[in-house]
Motif scaffolding. Structure first.
Motif, PDB file in Angstrom:
ATOM      1  N   UNK A  77      -2.655   3.505  11.023  1.00 29.42           N
ATOM      2  CA  UNK A  77      -2.684   2.792   9.743  1.00 29.42           C
ATOM      3  C   UNK A  77      -3.312   1.437  10.036  1.00 29.42           C
ATOM      4  N   UNK A  78      -4.587   1.271   9.678  1.00 34.04           N
ATOM      5  CA  UNK A  78      -5.256   0.034  10.058  1.00 34.04           C
ATOM      6  C   UNK A  78      -6.159  -0.450   8.928  1.00 34.04           C
ATOM      7  N   UNK A  79      -6.801  -1.553   9.185  1.00 30.84           N
ATOM      8  CA  UNK A  79      -7.734  -2.101   8.218  1.00 30.84           C
ATOM      9  C   UNK A  79      -7.079  -2.470   6.900  1.00 30.84           C
ATOM     10  N   UNK A  80      -7.795  -2.207   5.833  1.00 34.43           N
ATOM     11  CA  UNK A  80      -7.322  -2.582   4.498  1.00 34.43           C
ATOM     12  C   UNK A  80      -6.026  -1.870   4.106  1.00 34.43           C
ATOM     13  N   UNK A  81      -5.878  -0.546   4.373  1.00 35.43           N
ATOM     14  CA  UNK A  81      -4.606   0.114   4.026  1.00 35.43           C
ATOM     15  C   UNK A  81      -3.405  -0.569   4.686  1.00 35.43           C
ATOM     16  N   UNK A  82      -3.563  -0.956   5.963  1.00 35.79           N
ATOM     17  CA  UNK A  82      -2.467  -1.623   6.659  1.00 35.79           C
ATOM     18  C   UNK A  82      -2.152  -2.960   5.990  1.00 35.79           C
ATOM     19  N   UNK A  83      -3.166  -3.713   5.630  1.00 35.84           N
ATOM     20  CA  UNK A  83      -2.964  -5.015   4.991  1.00 35.84           C
ATOM     21  C   UNK A  83      -2.256  -4.853   3.640  1.00 35.84           C
TER      22      UNK A  83
END
Length: 375
Positions: free
Chosen positions: A265-271
């Motif tokens: 879960x990284x990038x924009x989804x994580x944020x």
């Protein structure tokens, strides 16, 4: 100590201890426990009473919940009896120090055998606090009653139903080892920090083991403080401060650790997910704080629904259940997403509770806890 002023008179309240019971209770003699209760309540313990003093007399033959001690201290000319014997009595200012504790003339008598109900504001529950004869045969069971009496009535589902027996054993062990509540807190803090780094590294099961043990010790330190009457200002600051600060770090570390899994879960989804969790967490805490200031009570004790919702609202322990289930299913990433949506849902419930409280006060006046109404 220089406190202990009678609510009716300017004379101090002086403790008088009756009997000499050798049985230990949470590692203390009963006389020492009573002295600690008295010191915490501002009752003088370092001198003999003189004519004109208010007197708080306590029988060491009985162990009793601190709620009873606080209640009797606040109510002059009040006596608590059990089995026909005087347990506690508050003789008002002007009493003769030689007055027999069994003399009930002019006193309001509370008979424990009738199971009277008190509302404990600090622990947010209504109950009949325990009173038990303290003997070698009853000490262990009385400790159990004391321990359960120290539980908050309004809390999360794990603390209320899963931890108690585990935490009881650890609380007894800590008392026998003469550990202070702050020592237990610092052991817990070390486990909390370890869990954070383990989550961040994707070592979820080991992190959960450390995290759950920390969560149990988070119960133990408070129970140990209440049962041994060793609560302190700094202890409360450490305990509540850690409770408020660490959850956001856990959620961030959990999401960061998904990089080591098959479903990062990284990038924009994580944020977005982290923003949902942290924003909802901060706003929910803000609503709780403002509710307390505006209405003079915790948001969780206004109505029965509010108390029941506290069991599952998006705080650390219920959120950890969600993450545990997701990890068991092999999708720690979806667990954090589920926590985010549950945090938002819980925030909406809290916001609705807040609006309803204002509407109620506008129509009916001051709010009253359902627990006080039922008491």
């Amino acid at each position: 100590m220089r406190g202990g002023r009678n609510a009716i008179s300017s004379r101090p309240i002086t403790l008088v201890i009756g009997g000499d019971n050798p049985v230990r209770f949470w590692g203390l003699t009963n006389a020492e426990r009573i002295r600690r209760l008295a010191t915490a309540a501002g009752v003088l313990t370092d001198r003999a009473p003189v004519t004109g003093d208010a007197i708080l007399w306590a029988d060491t033959a009985f162990a009793f919940d601190p709620a009873w001690f606080a209640h009797i201290v606040k109510n002059p000319a009040t006596m608590l009896v059990s089995g026909g014997r005087t347990v506690l009595v508050h003789l008002p200012a002007g009493s003769d120090p030689a007055t027999t504790p069994g003399d009930r003339k002019g006193l309001t008598v509370i008979d424990y055998d009738q199971r009277p109900i008190l509302y404990n504001h600090r622990l947010r529950k209504r109950e009949c606090p325990f009173v038990e004869p303290l003997t070698a045969d009853t000490a262990e069971e009385t400790e159990r009653r004391s321990y359960y009496g120290a539980y908050k009535g309004v809390t999360d589902i794990l603390t209320k139903y899963l931890w108690p027996e585990i935490a009881l054993g650890l609380t007894r062990l800590a008392a026998r080892l003469r550990l202070t509540p702050n020592m237990v807190s610092f052991i817990g803090i070390a486990l909390c920090i370890a869990a954070t780094f383990l989550f961040a590294g994707g070592c979820y099961w080991t992190g959960l083991a450390c995290g759950f043990l920390f969560m149990i010790l988070d119960t133990v330190d408070g129970k140990l403080a209440r049962c041994t009457v060793t609560s302190s200002w700094w202890g409360n600051i450490i305990d509540h401060g850690v409770d408020i600060v660490h959850p956001p770090f856990w959620w961030f570390a959990w999401g960061w650790g998904t990089a080591a899994t098959a479903h990062p879960l990284d990038g924009r989804p994580f944020a977005i997910v982290l923003g949902m969790i942290l924003g909802s967490y901060a706003l929910q805490r803000l609503i709780e704080g403002v509710f307390m200031r505006r209405f003079g009570m915790h948001i969780h004790v206004w109505r029965k629904f509010d108390t029941d919702f506290r069991l599952i609202t998006a705080r650390r322990n219920p959120n950890m259940v969600i993450l545990f289930v997701s990890l068991a299913a092999g999708r720690p990433d979806l667990g954090l997403v589920a926590v985010a949506w549950w945090a938002v849902a819980s925030l909406l419930v809290h916001a609705l509770q807040f609006v309803q409280a204002y509407a109620w006060r506008a129509r009916h006046g001051a709010l009253t806890s359902w627990m006080e109404q039922a008491a």
